[in-house]
Write a protein that holds these residues in place. Structure first.
Motif, PDB file in Angstrom:
ATOM      1  N   PRO A 172       0.787  -1.259  -0.132  1.00 29.96           N
ATOM      2  CA  PRO A 172      -0.142   0.024   0.054  1.00 29.96           C
ATOM      3  C   PRO A 172       0.907   1.180   0.065  1.00 29.96           C
ATOM      4  CG  PRO A 172       0.115  -0.975   2.038  1.00 29.96           C
ATOM      5  CD  PRO A 172       1.042  -1.862   1.272  1.00 29.96           C
ATOM      6  N   THR A 201       0.828   3.676  -2.955  1.00 28.94           N
ATOM      7  CA  THR A 201       0.304   4.861  -3.597  1.00 28.94           C
ATOM      8  C   THR A 201      -1.159   4.858  -3.137  1.00 28.94           C
ATOM      9  OG1 THR A 201      -0.037   3.352  -5.334  1.00 28.94           O
ATOM     10  CG2 THR A 201       2.000   4.507  -5.361  1.00 28.94           C
ATOM     11  N   GLN A 202      -1.907   5.803  -3.649  1.00 28.45           N
ATOM     12  CA  GLN A 202      -3.395   5.820  -3.642  1.00 28.45           C
ATOM     13  C   GLN A 202      -3.817   4.698  -4.310  1.00 28.45           C
ATOM     14  OE1 GLN A 202      -4.364   9.716  -4.518  1.00 28.45           O
ATOM     15  NE2 GLN A 202      -4.180  10.400  -2.375  1.00 28.45           N
ATOM     16  N   ASP A 203      -3.465   4.418  -5.568  1.00 26.91           N
ATOM     17  CA  ASP A 203      -3.881   3.487  -6.403  1.00 26.91           C
ATOM     18  C   ASP A 203      -3.794   1.945  -5.744  1.00 26.91           C
ATOM     19  OD1 ASP A 203      -4.618   5.279  -8.364  1.00 26.91           O
ATOM     20  OD2 ASP A 203      -2.647   4.911  -9.442  1.00 26.91           O
ATOM     21  N   CYS A 254      -3.298   1.530  -2.379  1.00 24.21           N
ATOM     22  CA  CYS A 254      -4.195   1.537  -1.152  1.00 24.21           C
ATOM     23  C   CYS A 254      -5.642   1.153  -1.511  1.00 24.21           C
ATOM     24  CB  CYS A 254      -4.137   2.751  -0.685  1.00 24.21           C
ATOM     25  SG  CYS A 254      -2.565   3.102   0.356  1.00 24.21           S
ATOM     26  N   ALA A 255      -6.272   1.594  -2.578  1.00 24.94           N
ATOM     27  CA  ALA A 255      -7.427   1.263  -3.095  1.00 24.94           C
ATOM     28  C   ALA A 255      -7.772  -0.282  -3.207  1.00 24.94           C
ATOM     29  CB  ALA A 255      -8.037   1.898  -4.202  1.00 24.94           C
ATOM     30  N   TYR A 300      -5.780  -2.361  -1.351  1.00 22.45           N
ATOM     31  CA  TYR A 300      -5.332  -3.170  -0.013  1.00 22.45           C
ATOM     32  C   TYR A 300      -6.265  -3.845   0.513  1.00 22.45           C
ATOM     33  CZ  TYR A 300      -2.695  -4.050   4.106  1.00 22.45           C
ATOM     34  OH  TYR A 300      -1.870  -4.601   5.396  1.00 22.45           O
TER      35      TYR A 300
END
Length: 103
Positions: free
Chosen positions: A85, A87-89, A91-92, A94
């Motif tokens: 996790p 980057t934001q991408d 993390c989405a 995770y």
């Protein structure tokens, strides 16, 4: 919340050998969990069936499953590990993605 899958014993898959960018709804093949063709006149993609049949069998509430073969996705898959996790991408995804080590 998604509506329940009307037919939890079958699902649509791409036909074998047809470029994804050219596939139309009328090209899709309806199969059951054993891989028997219920509707359509093309052979199915065995690799796609192996992945999607297991998802639909385990999660009848899921009405669609999609996977892609992007350049970066294929490159990352050679490492045989889940996304960190970082980057934001990432993390989405995770905790909500899986690794299919047998294929």
């Amino acid at each position: 919340m998604s509506p329940p899958n009307r037919y939890s014993d079958r699902f649509w898959v791409n036909p074998f050998g047809l470029y994804f960018g050219h596939i139309r709804v009328s090209d899709l093949v309806l199969v059951n969990h054993q891989g028997e063709i219920l509707s359509g006149d093309r052979p199915i993609n065995a690799a796609g069936f192996a992945i999607h049949s297991q998802i639909h069998k385990a999660r009848p509430d899921v009405i669609a499953a999609v996977h892609a073969h992007s350049l970066y996705g294929k490159t990352w898959s050679t490492l045989v590990r889940l996304l960190d996790p970082l980057t934001q991408d990432a993390c989405a995804l995770y905790g909500n993605h899986a690794l299919f080590k047998d294929y």
